[in-house]
Design a protein around this motif. Structure first.
Motif, mmCIF file in Angstrom:
data_model
loop_
_atom_site.group_PDB
_atom_site.id
_atom_site.type_symbol
_atom_site.label_atom_id
_atom_site.label_comp_id
_atom_site.label_asym_id
_atom_site.label_seq_id
_atom_site.Cartn_x
_atom_site.Cartn_y
_atom_site.Cartn_z
ATOM 1 N N THR A 114 8.419 -62.164 -23.066
ATOM 2 C CA THR A 114 7.573 -63.369 -23.135
ATOM 3 C C THR A 114 6.128 -63.107 -22.725
ATOM 4 O OG1 THR A 114 8.203 -63.981 -20.884
ATOM 5 C CG2 THR A 114 9.538 -64.890 -22.692
ATOM 6 N N ASN A 115 5.724 -61.831 -22.641
ATOM 7 C CA ASN A 115 4.335 -61.548 -22.264
ATOM 8 C C ASN A 115 3.789 -60.389 -23.088
ATOM 9 O OD1 ASN A 115 5.013 -59.046 -20.960
ATOM 10 N ND2 ASN A 115 5.573 -60.140 -19.111
ATOM 11 N N ASP A 116 2.653 -59.834 -22.682
ATOM 12 C CA ASP A 116 1.965 -58.790 -23.452
ATOM 13 C C ASP A 116 2.337 -57.368 -23.032
ATOM 14 O OD1 ASP A 116 0.714 -58.731 -20.972
ATOM 15 O OD2 ASP A 116 -1.307 -58.588 -21.807
ATOM 16 N N GLY A 171 3.425 -53.749 -22.867
ATOM 17 C CA GLY A 171 3.652 -52.747 -23.897
ATOM 18 C C GLY A 171 2.528 -51.740 -23.883
ATOM 19 N N LEU A 172 2.668 -50.707 -24.676
ATOM 20 C CA LEU A 172 1.630 -49.671 -24.734
ATOM 21 C C LEU A 172 0.273 -50.298 -25.032
ATOM 22 C CD1 LEU A 172 3.539 -46.855 -26.617
ATOM 23 C CD2 LEU A 172 2.679 -46.762 -24.270
ATOM 24 N N GLY A 173 -0.726 -49.910 -24.244
ATOM 25 C CA GLY A 173 -2.088 -50.409 -24.427
ATOM 26 C C GLY A 173 -2.429 -51.647 -23.622
ATOM 27 N N ALA A 174 -1.416 -52.269 -23.017
ATOM 28 C CA ALA A 174 -1.662 -53.489 -22.231
ATOM 29 C C ALA A 174 -2.174 -53.125 -20.839
ATOM 30 C CB ALA A 174 -0.382 -54.316 -22.119
ATOM 31 N N ILE A 175 -2.813 -54.100 -20.189
ATOM 32 C CA ILE A 175 -3.267 -53.898 -18.822
ATOM 33 C C ILE A 175 -2.923 -55.121 -17.978
ATOM 34 C CG2 ILE A 175 -5.408 -53.286 -19.975
ATOM 35 C CD1 ILE A 175 -6.977 -54.081 -17.652
ATOM 36 N N GLN A 176 -2.662 -54.846 -16.718
ATOM 37 C CA GLN A 176 -2.345 -55.896 -15.750
ATOM 38 C C GLN A 176 -3.246 -55.672 -14.547
ATOM 39 O OE1 GLN A 176 1.290 -55.433 -13.430
ATOM 40 N NE2 GLN A 176 1.819 -57.569 -13.847
#
Length: 160
Positions: free
Chosen positions: A61-63, A65-70
């Protein structure tokens, strides 16, 4: 602001500069946390690991994955950026390094936007080059292009 990466010896979890700061590091897309630079982060603050694990658990339910940032705030004016730039983890049965340069590049582009919005400098070890198995001569130009050329000050730390 400098357009060059600053290299120093020291602990990337303790950036000495005044002002807003982001500590950036690469995480895997397998929900695994426990070795490498993350161990140093976890010894200082519980929030980055807890946030990463929750992000991974809720990935449907969120972003995540590869390339994402938190971005996780750990102190006033200090954040940790979990950059998903590693596919899985290295195993004894595979020779392929888990680093994903395109994912690191994508994450650094997002990090640049976040750093500029916060007027923050970025601090990091040689991201993607430890357990992820990357090569600095491939990562360094990504940092230069996405961060320093966009006027985001960057310091890279090598442990003494």
């Amino acid at each position: 602001m400098s357009k060059k990466i600053v290299y120093t010896h020291g602990d990337a979890t303790r950036p000495p500069e005044p002002g807003s700061k982001i500590i950036a590091h690469v995480v895997n897309d397998a929900g695994r946390w426990g070795a490498g630079f993350v161990a140093a982060l976890s010894s200082r603050w519980p929030q980055p690991q807890a946030a990463y694990r929750q992000w991974y658990r809720d990935r449907a339910t969120n972003d995540f994955g590869l390339g994402a940032i938190q971005l996780v705030e750990v102190e006033d004016d200090l954040w940790v950026a979990n950059l998903v730039g590693q596919h899985g983890i290295r195993s004894r049965t595979t020779t392929e390094a888990p680093v994903r340069y395109d994912a690191i590049d994508q994450a650094l582009a997002s990090l640049s936007e976040q750093a500029r919005a916060l007027s923050a400098s970025v601090h990091m070890p040689r991201i993607g080059c430890g357990l992820a198995g990357g090569r600095w001569e491939k990562v360094e130009p990504l940092i230069a292009h996405r961060l320093t050329e966009q006027r985001v000050p960057v310091t890279v730390y090598d442990l003494q």
